[in-house]
Scaffold this motif. Structure first.
Motif, PDB file in Angstrom:
ATOM      1  N   THR A 133     -46.690 103.590  25.912  1.00  0.00           N
ATOM      2  CA  THR A 133     -47.194 104.201  27.141  1.00  0.00           C
ATOM      3  C   THR A 133     -46.207 105.235  27.675  1.00  0.00           C
ATOM      4  OG1 THR A 133     -48.378 102.172  27.701  1.00  0.00           O
ATOM      5  CG2 THR A 133     -47.960 103.710  29.507  1.00  0.00           C
ATOM      6  N   LEU A 134     -44.916 104.876  27.675  1.00  0.00           N
ATOM      7  CA  LEU A 134     -43.901 105.814  28.156  1.00  0.00           C
ATOM      8  C   LEU A 134     -43.829 107.058  27.274  1.00  0.00           C
ATOM      9  CD1 LEU A 134     -41.047 103.363  29.199  1.00  0.00           C
ATOM     10  CD2 LEU A 134     -42.388 104.834  30.717  1.00  0.00           C
ATOM     11  N   LYS A 136     -46.233 108.376  25.573  1.00  0.00           N
ATOM     12  CA  LYS A 136     -47.394 109.212  25.868  1.00  0.00           C
ATOM     13  C   LYS A 136     -47.174 110.014  27.140  1.00  0.00           C
ATOM     14  CE  LYS A 136     -50.939 106.507  23.530  1.00  0.00           C
ATOM     15  NZ  LYS A 136     -52.095 105.627  23.690  1.00  0.00           N
ATOM     16  N   LYS A 137     -46.622 109.353  28.173  1.00  0.00           N
ATOM     17  CA  LYS A 137     -46.354 110.049  29.431  1.00  0.00           C
ATOM     18  C   LYS A 137     -45.303 111.136  29.238  1.00  0.00           C
ATOM     19  CE  LYS A 137     -47.556 106.231  32.524  1.00  0.00           C
ATOM     20  NZ  LYS A 137     -47.026 105.234  33.483  1.00  0.00           N
ATOM     21  N   LEU A 138     -44.246 110.790  28.505  1.00  0.00           N
ATOM     22  CA  LEU A 138     -43.163 111.744  28.288  1.00  0.00           C
ATOM     23  C   LEU A 138     -43.588 112.908  27.398  1.00  0.00           C
ATOM     24  CD1 LEU A 138     -40.104 109.384  27.791  1.00  0.00           C
ATOM     25  CD2 LEU A 138     -40.421 111.049  29.626  1.00  0.00           C
ATOM     26  N   SER A 139     -44.517 112.675  26.497  1.00  0.00           N
ATOM     27  CA  SER A 139     -44.930 113.726  25.554  1.00  0.00           C
ATOM     28  C   SER A 139     -45.536 114.927  26.267  1.00  0.00           C
ATOM     29  CB  SER A 139     -45.906 113.166  24.520  1.00  0.00           C
ATOM     30  OG  SER A 139     -47.138 112.851  25.131  1.00  0.00           O
ATOM     31  N   ARG A 140     -45.955 114.725  27.496  1.00  0.00           N
ATOM     32  CA  ARG A 140     -46.524 115.841  28.269  1.00  0.00           C
ATOM     33  C   ARG A 140     -45.429 116.727  28.864  1.00  0.00           C
ATOM     34  NH1 ARG A 140     -49.575 111.333  30.831  1.00  0.00           N
ATOM     35  NH2 ARG A 140     -51.168 110.829  29.321  1.00  0.00           N
ATOM     36  N   ASN A 141     -44.206 116.218  28.878  1.00  0.00           N
ATOM     37  CA  ASN A 141     -43.078 116.944  29.457  1.00  0.00           C
ATOM     38  C   ASN A 141     -42.444 117.837  28.389  1.00  0.00           C
ATOM     39  OD1 ASN A 141     -40.458 117.636  30.353  1.00  0.00           O
ATOM     40  ND2 ASN A 141     -40.448 115.895  31.751  1.00  0.00           N
ATOM     41  N   TYR A 144     -39.111 116.717  26.957  1.00  0.00           N
ATOM     42  CA  TYR A 144     -39.185 115.613  25.987  1.00  0.00           C
ATOM     43  C   TYR A 144     -39.436 116.178  24.586  1.00  0.00           C
ATOM     44  CZ  TYR A 144     -40.712 111.361  23.637  1.00  0.00           C
ATOM     45  OH  TYR A 144     -40.844 110.320  22.744  1.00  0.00           O
TER      46      TYR A 144
END
Length: 184
Positions: A133-134, A136-141, A144
């Motif tokens: 989950t983290l 996936k969230k970080l992949s948008r940054n 990252y």
């Protein structure tokens, strides 16, 4: 677990896999008055066995022989018969009797429900799900993505350094051997 009608009750061991994880299809077929060959000679089964063997990186040409890993056919010896991988065996059960296949699957599900679960495995699964989950969230940054790119670059550089160090050690060893030969 009751898997068979009372008039066709094989030994419980027929539902246990051998050391290679294969199930004895011949003995069970005999209980139902059917011939395993009638099942294995169909093109659908041959295709399924080929697909499964390729999925596991096995040689499909060895299947239906005494070297098979998905369907092993053994003539003579202490364990003769046709032995099947679970994926093929479940379909074979349905061919023998659709209720037999359903009951077998239900039994496996029930056994898995009641099996004791290692608390560390549960904890690991939870942590891995959180990591996913983290990520996936970080992949948008965009930072990252830069981090991942730089980590890959650093890994490649480490490999190059290790390769260079190995070459230096090899050269030193060769030089040392040559020097020893010269001293003799």
């Amino acid at each position: 677990m009751e898997l068979l009608p009372t008039n066709a009750r094989p030994k419980e061991s027929l539902f246990r896999a051998n050391d290679d994880g294969l199930f004895n299809a011949s003995s069970l077929a005999k209980e139902y008055g059917k011939d395993v060959y009638g099942y294995t000679r169909t093109q659908k089964v041959k295709d399924m066995v080929k697909d499964i063997s390729l999925e596991y990186g096995l040689d499909p040409a060895q299947e239906f022989t005494d070297k098979g890993n998905i369907v092993r056919v053994i003539s003579g010896g202490t364990a003769p018969g046709t032995w099947m991988h679970l994926d093929v065996f479940i379909k074979f059960l349905g061919w023998l009797n659709p209720k037999l296949e359903r009951d077998f699957i239900k039994g496996v599900i029930e056994t898995n429900k009641t099996a004791s679960i290692d608390p560390h495995q549960e904890q690991l699964a939870k942590v891995e799900a959180e990591i996913t989950t983290l990520k996936k969230k970080l992949s948008r940054n965009p930072f990252y993505k830069d981090l991942i790119r730089k980590e890959k670059e650093a890994k490649q550089i480490r490999k190059e350094i290790e390769k260079g160090q190995k070459n230096i050690r090899t050269n030193l060893i060769e030089t040392s051997k040559n020097n020893q030969k010269l001293l003799k």
